[in-house]
Structure formats: C-alpha cells, structure tokens
Scaffold this active site. Structure first.
Site, PDB file in Angstrom:
ATOM      1  N   CYS A   1       0.853  -1.175   0.000  1.00 40.71           N
ATOM      2  CA  CYS A   1       0.000   0.000   0.000  1.00 40.71           C
ATOM      3  C   CYS A   1       0.896   1.234   0.000  1.00 40.71           C
ATOM      4  O   CYS A   1       1.926   1.201   0.645  1.00 40.71           O
ATOM      5  CB  CYS A   1      -0.900  -0.001   1.233  1.00 40.71           C
ATOM      6  SG  CYS A   1      -2.190  -1.252   1.102  1.00 40.71           S
ATOM      7  N   PRO A   2       0.561   2.288  -0.730  1.00 40.98           N
ATOM      8  CA  PRO A   2      -0.757   2.518  -1.322  1.00 40.98           C
ATOM      9  C   PRO A   2      -0.946   1.958  -2.731  1.00 40.98           C
ATOM     10  O   PRO A   2      -1.973   2.242  -3.329  1.00 40.98           O
ATOM     11  CB  PRO A   2      -0.831   4.039  -1.355  1.00 40.98           C
ATOM     12  CG  PRO A   2       0.571   4.470  -1.626  1.00 40.98           C
ATOM     13  CD  PRO A   2       1.442   3.472  -0.909  1.00 40.98           C
TER      14      PRO A   2
END
Ligand code: SF4
Lengths: 77, 346
Positions: free
Chosen positions: A15-16
């Site tokens: 992530c992201p």
C-alpha cells in the site's frame, strides 16, 4: 454468496499501490457489481476501509487466511 | 439552487490540510481530495524492506483524513521518469539535502491543476501555512511555485489566506475571505484550536521527515551516484537500492550494497540480475550486491567485508559464495580492516 465480477491480484505490492490499483479497477465495473482484491500487505486492512469510506463504496467482507487477504468491494456510485 | 462550488484539495493527511478542508466544507464547498504517490515515502519503504510482521499497523493518513471528513480521495501515481527529472535537474535547486521541494511542488501543483480541469472543479487548495517550512512555504517561493505551475490565481491557501493577496475564488465570491485563516509561522497553536472547534481528533503528529529526499544519508548516496554513474542514468530501481542497506564505494566504478537484516537481504535478492551477489556459506550473514565491474581482487575484498558483517559466528576465513548469472565461485577471504571500510563507506 458474494459474486465478484472482477478480481484484482495485488500480491507482492505494498500500500498505497494496491489502493491505487483498486481505484482504477473499480472504474471498470458497473454500480452494484463487486470487485475482489487479493493482497498480502496487511496495511490493506487499514487502508481499504478508509478508502471505501472516503470514496463511498461498500466493503462487504474481508477474508484473512495465512497472511493473505481477500477483500470484496461493492461499487456504490 | 445553484450547483455547489467544487475544489480539489491536496491532502497529506496531516493536521493542516485536514483543517483547510474542514474550513472550506463549512463554507459549503464540495471537495475532492487528492494525494500523490512519489515512490519516496519513508513509511512505505521501511515496510517494504523490513520484515513484514509488525505490531502497529501503519495508516495512510490522507485516506484516513478523507474517511474522517467524509470526502473522496484520489491518489495519483507520479513516480517515474518525469518525477525523477525533478530530482536530477531541479530548476530551483535543493534544500538542505537533495530535496527539490520547490520544483516538486510545481510538478505536483501542475498535475493537480490538470486533475482539477479533468473533474470540472473551479479551484484548488492546500494546507500550506505561510512561513512554516523553510524552502517552499515562504512568500517568494510560493509566488514562484504559483507562477511556474500556471495556477492563474486558482490556488487558495485557506489557513494563511488573509496574509496573502486575494485569489480568484475569493475575488469571485466562491469563498468568503473573512472566514479564512490568518495563520503564519511555525507555532501550531491556532491549528490545534481550530481542530478542536471543528471536532477533528486523532490527527497524526506533524509530518516532516516523511520524504526520503530530506534524509541526509539518502542525500549523500544520491550525490555519490550522480558523481560516479551520472544523474541522467538514475532509474527507480537505483532509487530503491539507494534507500536501503550499507553502501560502500570500493573504487570509482565498483559499489557495494549490503543488507542489514533479513528483510533487507530478501529485498536485495530481487535486484540480483546484472550484479554480483555474495553470501557467507554455512553461516547466516548479509546479502551483498556489487554494482560495476569488480576485479578478482575487488571481489576478494568484498567477500572479506561480507564476512566482517556476518557477526560473531563467522571466523575470518569463513567461505563466501559469489554468484553472477550462472557463474559461481567460493572465496575464503581475509578480513578487511575497519579503517579501510570507513574510507569506502558512503
Ligand atoms: S519534502 Fe519531498 S515530497 Fe515534500 S515537497 Fe520536498 S521533495 Fe516534495
């Protein structure tokens, strides 16, 4: 039972990045349809609910197995 | 009823941009949050290289802020060759280390302006506070940024608006200037009062230091890369390697990157193609990658360094496996003096 129309595999990504990919994938499906996201970064457990809440989609379910995750997102708008 | 005015807000997830968004929402502005992925985020990278298990989950603060304020957040990936050019050839130079903050802001604001037009928003805003950061948040650089990003007066900085010339959204009456902030400087007192007034709780401590480009060690390594390999050759893969491990320049054309713990070793393994990879045989030790064209003597020395960092379990003569593509050889190196290592360390 949840019937996804599209599966997004984000294994190995952190992530992201999986969230950005989710945002693109959700554009591919119609309102009311469900996207399945496969992930192995545990941060998705924090980021996906926040992304769904802020962007108005519904996180239907999260299944966790052996540090791998399946998340089901219904496109709401 | 007329259509609400729409604005794009650059959200970092920090307190300032969250308050700026809340301030405009109170004026009935419809907000679309925007955050950028540069590939230089420290939090993300630490998780990438370190062993994955951790106690405290990390959160993406921009997404959290969006969820808290109930506003949509778009995340745009700007990592890649164009953004790297900002780093290698900044028109306005670097800050304390290799942080090209002014050029970086121009790049981001340009992209934000484009996004604003794409979604039909009328203006954009940030949580910037006049005088809060040394490089990009003083009056003069702010003017330069606005001019070069071709914002045409469409960027509002709600927290400091009353201390800045009126922008188009104020002149057009889309927002009420009287209800905007007059904050200046580094104190966060006023922001904290506003957070309380708006009911914003649980905000992260001031960001700062979340971007690798402000990190001194990283800065030294990147300058070493520019000197020896040429800044025009920098790729995102190089950036990834510059961010982790121990680095040594053994000769002008030979550089060593060595993992410091299991997570980093694993990470380095992925970058083996095109490089020599060294590992201690039989005992656990660092994964060592060699960039450039090492001679046999160089390899022997680098094998010695690998043993040196393998810790107490490795004797000076511990064998080291050296691999390049399909080639493999085993060396039994002699240890490298600490004083020599220090002269190589980047
Ligand atoms: S700290 Fe990093 S992300 Fe922020 S403006 Fe400077 S270079 Fe850009």
């Amino acid at each position: 039972m949840i019937q996804p129309v599209l599966t997004l595999d984000t294994f190995g990504l952190l992530c992201p990045v999986p969230i950005m990919k989710t945002a693109s994938a959700i554009r591919e499906i119609a309102v009311g349809e469900v996207l399945e996201v496969l992930a192995d970064d545990p941060q998705i457990l924090e980021d996906m609910p926040a992304w769904c809440a802020s962007n108005g989609h519904a996180l239907l379910d999260t299944i966790e197995e052996d540090e791998e995750y399946k998340l089901y997102v219904r496109k709401v708008k | 009823m007329s259509k609400p005015v729409k604005a794009v807000g650059l959200l970092s997830g920090g307190l300032d941009s969250t308050i700026a968004a809340a301030m405009l929402m109170r004026q009935g502005i419809e907000i679309q949050g925007l955050t950028f992925y540069t590939g230089f985020c420290v939090v993300e990278h630490n998780r990438r290289s370190k062993t994955r298990k951790r106690k405290k989950p990390v959160r993406n603060e921009a997404l959290q802020a969006g969820a808290k304020l109930d506003l949509p957040v778009e995340m745009i990936d700007i990592s890649g060759p164009d953004y790297l050019k900002v780093l290698t050839d900044p028109k306005y130079g670097y800050g304390k280390t290799v942080n090209p903050c002014i050029d970086c802001r121009i790049f981001m604001f340009r992209r934000a302006r484009q996004y604003m037009d794409e979604i039909g928003a009328q203006f954009m805003f940030t949580g910037e506070v006049l005088g809060q950061r040394p490089m990009s948040q003083r009056r003069q650089p702010m003017n330069v940024i606005d001019r070069d990003a071709e914002l045409d007066g469409l960027l509002l900085r709600p927290l400091s608006a009353k201390r800045l010339p009126p922008t188009v959204p104020e002149q057009e009456g889309w927002v009420d200037r009287e209800k905007l902030g007059d904050i200046q400087g580094r104190s966060r007192q006023k922001q904290m009062e506003l957070a309380e007034e708006y009911g914003i709780e649980d905000y992260p401590s001031p960001a700062g230091g979340c971007c690798y480009l402000t990190d001194e060690n990283f800065g030294r390594r990147i300058l070493d890369f520019f000197d020896h390999e040429g800044k025009e050759n920098l790729t995102m893969d190089d950036v990834m390697l510059l961010k982790i491990g121990r680095h040594f320049r053994v000769k002008p054309d030979v550089k060593v990157v060595m993992g410091r713990e299991e997570g980093e070793n694993k990470f380095l393994e992925r970058y083996t193609p095109g490089r020599w990879r060294l590992e201690t045989k039989d005992v656990t030790g660092p994964t060592t990658l060699v960039e450039g064209h090492p001679t046999d003597d160089d390899l022997r020395q680098i094998a010695g360094m690998t043993v040196r960092y393998a810790g107490s379990k490795a004797d000076p003569g511990t064998p080291v496996t050296c691999r390049y593509a399909d080639a493999e050889r085993i060396l039994e190196p002699s240890p490298v003096e600490e004083s020599v290592l220090e002269t190589w360390r980047i």
